[in-house]
Scaffold this motif. Structure first.
Motif, short mmCIF file in Angstrom:
data_model
loop_
_atom_site.label_atom_id
_atom_site.label_comp_id
_atom_site.label_asym_id
_atom_site.label_seq_id
_atom_site.Cartn_x
_atom_site.Cartn_y
_atom_site.Cartn_z
N GLY A 201 -7.31 -5.23 0.12
CA GLY A 201 -7.22 -4.16 1.10
C GLY A 201 -6.07 -3.20 0.84
N GLU B 167 0.65 4.25 -2.65
CA GLU B 167 0.26 5.54 -2.05
C GLU B 167 1.26 6.64 -2.43
N ALA C 275 0.83 -1.21 0.00
CA ALA C 275 0.00 0.00 0.00
C ALA C 275 0.87 1.26 0.00
N GLU C 276 1.99 1.22 0.72
CA GLU C 276 2.83 2.41 0.83
C GLU C 276 3.41 2.80 -0.54
N ARG D 59 -7.11 5.40 -0.50
CA ARG D 59 -7.70 6.24 0.56
C ARG D 59 -6.70 7.27 1.06
N LYS D 60 -5.45 6.86 1.20
CA LYS D 60 -4.44 7.78 1.73
C LYS D 60 -3.76 8.61 0.65
N GLU E 74 -6.44 0.87 0.72
CA GLU E 74 -5.75 1.73 1.68
C GLU E 74 -4.89 2.78 0.96
#
Ligand SMILES: [Zn+2]
Length: 338
Positions: free
Chosen positions: A216, A198, A194-195, A223-224, A220
């Motif tokens: 997920g 993102e 996710a990082e 979302r971020k 995430e």
């Protein structure tokens, strides 16, 4: 260092300083002997010119086809002596990076052609097409070639698609980012964390819509990294979820299925009868029809036997067995109708 016996040909354009020594034809293609006749070579260590030849050797590289025939370049490569005392390259091999890279077994333009074929088709179809065009390549190599091409950074992305990308199927995965308006991949990220996604999204605040799977990590990341963007599930995952939920629902309602099958099979047979009555084909009387639709399906019997299993099956094994039984039953039904 010049060689006056060389020629050039408009049928096989070569970079300045490289000329043809000779051409040999074979059943499979052409072997073109070429050499560099520039009066000097640049040392890769100190970038100074050298005119002192130490030796030479032959190197074979594949090139773009000519008239549908494969072309192999037999390149005479010179080794030169660097005269700069402080340079670590006492003897170096002359290089032509604009034409063929060091240690490469194909020219840059053939690599480009294979990448174009790979991007325009897929690996398997590309292998077949390239062969017909005079370029010998396997599907695996074609995939590797396409991955070698760097993807140009997009200026503006409005609708972004993100999904898993298999660097090595079943082993290592990255993330592929696709500009859905232009229908082209724009970035491949090294992992699917996710990082990572993102961080990329934060560099593109212009994104308005993010299409993703239901995992997920991407949720995430979106979302971020792009909190202002709308998130949508991609079509593949919507249909996949629908199929899985529908299957689970039908399995829960299995007690009703034989009755529904009976009604449905009657309706289908009635339709077939009506259609055949309009044609000249004679349909067998109803009492000779095999009630194949009315049997309890093998797939259902599997679940019925769950209560008193003779051998303990895992859920996965049961599903596989049921799936196999459903396929066989469908095959029988199609055969019967035919
Ligand atoms: Zn040098």
């Amino acid at each position: 260092m010049s060689n006056p016996d060389t020629i050039s040909s408009p049928f096989l354009p070569l970079p300045d300083g490289i000329s043809i020594l000779g051409v040999e034809a074979s059943d499979t293609g052409l072997v073109v002997s070429i050499t560099c006749h520039l009066p000097f070579a640049l040392c890769p260590g100190c970038q100074q010119r050298s005119e002192r030849i130490h030796s030479s050797y032959r190197r074979l590289v594949a090139d773009v086809p000519s008239g549908g025939r494969q072309v192999t370049l037999a390149l005479t490569v010179r080794k030169c002596i660097c005269g700069i005392p402080a340079c670590s390259h006492n003897i170096f091999t002359e290089r032509m990076p604009e034409f063929v890279l060091s240690y490469a077994r194909l020219t840059n333009r053939l690599r480009q052609a294979l990448q174009d074929v790979g991007f325009a088709t897929c690996a398997e179809a590309g292998e077949r097409l390239a062969s017909k065009l005079g370029m010998s390549v396997t599907a695996t190599t074609l995939l590797r070639r396409t991955r070698e091409r760097s993807v140009p950074a997009p200026d503006v992305v409005r609708i972004l698609g993100v999904d898993d990308w298999a660097w090595r199927k079943g082993m290592t995965y990255g993330s592929i980012l696709v500009d859905l308006e232009r229908r082209c991949p724009i970035e491949i990220l090294p992992d699917r964390q996710a990082e990572t996604v993102e961080a990329w999204l934060r560099l593109h605040p212009e994104i308005e819509i993010v299409s993703r799977d239901c995992a997920g990590a991407y949720a995430e990341a979106a979302r971020k990294g792009a909190p202002h963007a709308h998130e949508v599930a991609d079509r593949f995952n919507i249909l996949k979820n629908l199929r899985e939920h529908l299957r689970d629902f039908l399995l829960r309602k299995q007690a009703l299925l034989p009755e529904i099958e009976h009604v449905a099979s009657e309706a289908i047979l009635q339709k077939v009868r009506e259609r055949l009555q309009k044609s000249s084909v004679v349909f067998p009387p109803a009492n000779q029809e095999k009630p194949h639709f009315r049997k309890m399906s093998a797939s259902l019997r599997v679940y019925e036997d769950r209560a008193t299993p003779q051998t303990q099956l895992t859920v996965t094994q049961e599903r596989k067995q049921a799936s196999r039984a459903r396929r066989y039953e469908r095959y029988e039904a199609v055969r019967e109708l035919h």
